[in-house]
Scaffold this motif. Structure first.
Motif, mmCIF file in Angstrom:
data_model
loop_
_atom_site.group_PDB
_atom_site.id
_atom_site.type_symbol
_atom_site.label_atom_id
_atom_site.label_comp_id
_atom_site.label_asym_id
_atom_site.label_seq_id
_atom_site.Cartn_x
_atom_site.Cartn_y
_atom_site.Cartn_z
ATOM 1 N N ILE A 24 39.486 53.580 120.624
ATOM 2 C CA ILE A 24 40.343 53.226 121.762
ATOM 3 C C ILE A 24 41.370 54.324 122.010
ATOM 4 O O ILE A 24 41.627 54.705 123.158
ATOM 5 C CB ILE A 24 41.014 51.859 121.520
ATOM 6 C CG1 ILE A 24 39.961 50.760 121.597
ATOM 7 C CG2 ILE A 24 42.135 51.619 122.529
ATOM 8 C CD1 ILE A 24 40.459 49.397 121.207
ATOM 9 N N MET A 25 41.925 54.862 120.933
ATOM 10 C CA MET A 25 42.911 55.926 121.099
ATOM 11 C C MET A 25 42.263 57.177 121.703
ATOM 12 O O MET A 25 42.878 57.854 122.538
ATOM 13 C CB MET A 25 43.556 56.247 119.756
ATOM 14 C CG MET A 25 44.794 57.053 119.879
ATOM 15 S SD MET A 25 45.662 57.067 118.315
ATOM 16 C CE MET A 25 47.037 58.069 118.773
ATOM 17 N N SER A 26 41.030 57.480 121.329
ATOM 18 C CA SER A 26 40.353 58.652 121.909
ATOM 19 C C SER A 26 40.127 58.458 123.397
ATOM 20 O O SER A 26 40.256 59.399 124.180
ATOM 21 C CB SER A 26 39.032 58.925 121.189
ATOM 22 O OG SER A 26 38.051 57.982 121.544
ATOM 23 N N VAL A 33 46.199 58.729 129.259
ATOM 24 C CA VAL A 33 47.190 57.673 129.144
ATOM 25 C C VAL A 33 48.146 58.028 128.010
ATOM 26 O O VAL A 33 49.348 57.827 128.107
ATOM 27 C CB VAL A 33 46.516 56.306 128.896
ATOM 28 C CG1 VAL A 33 47.543 55.221 128.654
ATOM 29 C CG2 VAL A 33 45.594 55.952 130.060
ATOM 30 N N LEU A 34 47.571 58.583 126.931
ATOM 31 C CA LEU A 34 48.361 59.089 125.805
ATOM 32 C C LEU A 34 48.299 60.605 125.805
ATOM 33 O O LEU A 34 47.317 61.194 126.255
ATOM 34 C CB LEU A 34 47.832 58.553 124.478
ATOM 35 C CG LEU A 34 47.942 57.050 124.236
ATOM 36 C CD1 LEU A 34 47.298 56.684 122.917
ATOM 37 C CD2 LEU A 34 49.382 56.604 124.271
ATOM 38 N N ASN A 35 49.331 61.222 125.261
ATOM 39 C CA ASN A 35 49.425 62.665 125.236
ATOM 40 C C ASN A 35 49.649 63.121 123.804
ATOM 41 O O ASN A 35 50.549 62.642 123.126
ATOM 42 C CB ASN A 35 50.598 63.113 126.127
ATOM 43 C CG ASN A 35 50.611 64.586 126.349
ATOM 44 O OD1 ASN A 35 49.960 65.341 125.641
ATOM 45 N ND2 ASN A 35 51.380 65.010 127.346
ATOM 46 N N SER A 49 41.989 60.495 112.436
ATOM 47 C CA SER A 49 40.899 61.473 112.383
ATOM 48 C C SER A 49 40.636 61.936 110.954
ATOM 49 O O SER A 49 39.477 62.054 110.539
ATOM 50 C CB SER A 49 41.215 62.673 113.274
ATOM 51 O OG SER A 49 41.276 62.278 114.619
ATOM 52 N N ASN A 50 41.696 62.183 110.201
ATOM 53 C CA ASN A 50 41.526 62.615 108.810
ATOM 54 C C ASN A 50 40.944 61.509 107.940
ATOM 55 O O ASN A 50 40.204 61.793 106.991
ATOM 56 C CB ASN A 50 42.858 63.099 108.231
ATOM 57 C CG ASN A 50 43.280 64.430 108.803
ATOM 58 O OD1 ASN A 50 42.466 65.201 109.292
ATOM 59 N ND2 ASN A 50 44.580 64.696 108.759
ATOM 60 N N LEU A 51 41.263 60.258 108.245
ATOM 61 C CA LEU A 51 40.689 59.146 107.494
ATOM 62 C C LEU A 51 39.193 58.984 107.765
ATOM 63 O O LEU A 51 38.415 58.683 106.861
ATOM 64 C CB LEU A 51 41.388 57.833 107.871
ATOM 65 C CG LEU A 51 42.685 57.498 107.186
ATOM 66 C CD1 LEU A 51 43.289 56.247 107.806
ATOM 67 C CD2 LEU A 51 42.456 57.284 105.701
#
Length: 98
Positions: A24-26, A33-35, A49-51
Motif C-alpha cells: 500500500i505504501m508503494s 500521495v506520499l513523498n 523494504s529492509n525487512l
C-alpha cells in the motif's frame, strides 16, 4: 507443540501484514500521495523494504525480468498461503491428535 503452531501462524500473519503495508505504501508513493523526501515516510519505507528484501531477493533472482512489474510479493503471498494451509491441515499433529 501448540505453542510452536501458534508461533508459526503468528509469524506468518505478521509477515502478511507487513507486506500489505509495504505494498500500500508503494502505491501511495508511486501515485505521489506520499513523498520520500519526508523523513518519517522515508524511514518507514526503507525500514519495511529492509525487512522484506531478504524474502524478495531470492525470488527476484528466479523470476524473469518483467520490467516495472515486481511479481516477488505475489509469489511470497502464495508461499505464505501455502504454508498457513499446510500448518492448518497438520494442526492435529501440533495438538497431539496424530
Amino acid at each position: 507443540m501448540v505453542t510452536l503452531f501458534q508461533a508459526l501462524m503468528l509469524i506468518l500473519d505478521v509477515i502478511w501484514f507487513v507486506m500489505i503495508a509495504h505494498i500500500i505504501m508503494s502505491w501511495l508513493i508511486n501515485f505521489q500521495v506520499l513523498n520520500l523526501r519526508q523523513p518519517i515516510v522515508a524511514q518507514i519505507w526503507y525500514g519495511l523494504s529492509n525487512l522484506l528484501e531478504p524474502l524478495y531477493a531470492p525470488i527476484r533472482r528466479i523470476l524473469p525480468n518483467t520490467g516495472g512489474l515486481d511479481l516477488a510479493p505475489l509469489v511470497v503471498f502464495i508461499i505464505i498461503i501455502i504454508l498457513q494451509q499446510a500448518l492448518r491441515n497438520n494442526a492435529g499433529f501440533f495438538y497431539g491428535f496424530a
